[in-house]
Design a protein around this motif. Structure first.
Motif, short mmCIF file in Angstrom:
data_model
loop_
_atom_site.label_atom_id
_atom_site.label_comp_id
_atom_site.label_asym_id
_atom_site.label_seq_id
_atom_site.Cartn_x
_atom_site.Cartn_y
_atom_site.Cartn_z
N LYS A 167 -7.78 8.48 2.09
CA LYS A 167 -8.52 7.39 1.43
C LYS A 167 -8.46 6.10 2.23
N GLN A 168 -7.29 5.82 2.81
CA GLN A 168 -7.15 4.58 3.58
C GLN A 168 -6.34 4.86 4.84
N LYS A 215 0.84 -1.21 0.00
CA LYS A 215 0.00 0.00 0.00
C LYS A 215 0.87 1.26 0.00
N ASP A 258 -8.65 1.20 8.91
CA ASP A 258 -9.16 0.26 7.89
C ASP A 258 -8.33 -1.02 7.94
#
Ligand SMILES: [Mn+2]
Length: 338
Positions: A126-127, A17, A142
């Motif tokens: 976003k994450q 990620k 998350d």
């Protein structure tokens, strides 16, 4: 799968990620300590090391919504750490235009409240990923990676291999800072063979253990005065082998000490011969009380701190409450009786 691990993501997937994120915000908990700050800087330089090796551009920013301990002035990279206000100012367009950051990563944060105002950046991302070592971790992101280990500093060691980067002296020193902070210079029972294995690598990479220990365990004259005050006016309960002390805001002013100079006071109290449990409580700026429990083998202070909405580890835990010191003691005794 590793034992002592829980969550829904592995280091390899975290790094995947990070690899695809164009911008990354790192944060750690309020009242930041050597593990929070050391971990932030170590992880920052790991990501930067990966970028350099692979010729990649990436924005990485560190934000901590609190004052830093004074000893951090000894580390040149402290200037990389934004406080929340200056970050919000520099990136106000992101907030105004609702442009999200790609990835928000918290290190050493047991719960979302510990982010302070940085929680707003998480919402603007976003994450989110949570990397931590507290058993009380609420898996608040998350993606969560929680490993029961002495410190986030030690936890991060495995990421070197996943990033496939060299252990530089800088990274080694910041990981070492985290480890000695959370082990009380290797005195606590969270130290394992793995801790020493990792430290041997860190020192092999040039970490100056003597210098870092001196920086973090050095005491100001005011701190010494506080220690005198605490040891002189502690409350000892012989029944439960319980040592406690309450530091009022007024007393803090009188002694001229900052909150980070009170770190380690609960440990100090537990060091009194024969004690099984200790509690240090201080008045916070907002008038609420902040408590730290420490214990030897007899009690689980993670459970006791949870009565006050806090937590941490079995032998070291904290909380913040609107109760009075007397009420805190009363509830603690009720629990000890059981
Ligand atoms: Mn920690």
């Amino acid at each position: 799968m590793k034992k002592n691990y829980r969550g829904n993501i592995l280091p390899k997937e975290i790094v995947d990620k990070i690899k695809i994120a164009k911008n990354i915000i790192l944060t750690a908990h309020i009242n930041p300590d050597g593990d929070a700050l050391g971990s932030l800087l170590a992880f920052y330089f790991m990501i930067k090391g990966y970028c350099k090796k692979n010729n990649i551009e990436k924005m990485v920013k560190i934000v901590v919504d609190d004052k830093l301990p004074k000893y951090m002035r000894h580390f040149e990279d402290t200037k990389l750490i934004f406080n929340y206000e200056s970050f919000a100012d520099e990136f106000k367009n992101n907030f105004q235009n609702n442009e999200k950051f790609d990835l928000f990563i918290s290190l050493d944060c047991a719960n979302e409240e510990r982010y302070g105002k940085s929680v707003k950046i998480k919402k603007q991302s976003k994450q989110s990923i949570n990397i931590d070592h507290h058993i009380s971790n609420t898996e608040h992101a998350d993606f969560n990676y929680v490993e029961s280990i002495c410190s986030t500093g030690e936890l991060l060691y495995q990421f070197l291999e996943v990033f496939d980067i060299e252990l530089t002296k800088k990274i080694a020193e910041y990981m070492y800072l985290g480890i000695i902070n959370d082990t009380g210079n290797f005195r606590h029972d969270n130290v394992t063979g793995h801790t020493f294995l990792v430290c041997s690598k860190l020192i092999g990479a040039g970490a100056n253990n003597h210098k870092i220990s001196n920086i973090i365990f050095e005491m100001s004259e005011k701190k010494v005065d506080l220690i005198g005050e605490v040891y002189k006016n502690k409350i000892i309960d012989e029944n439960y082998k319980f040592a406690s002390y309450y530091l009022t805001g007024e007393k803090m002013k009188e002694l001229g000490i900052e909150k980070d100079e009170t770190d380690g006071t609960a440990e100090m109290l537990l060091r009194i011969e024969g004690m099984e449990i200790s509690l240090f409580v201080r008045e916070d700026a907002d008038g609420a009380l902040k408590g730290s429990f420490r214990a030897n083998d007899k009690y689980n202070v993670n459970e006791i701190a949870s009565i006050f909405g806090g937590g941490g580890h079995i032998k070291a835990a904290g909380f913040k409450t609107n109760l009075s010191f007397e009420e805190i003691l009363e509830k603690t005794y009720e629990k000890l009786k059981k």
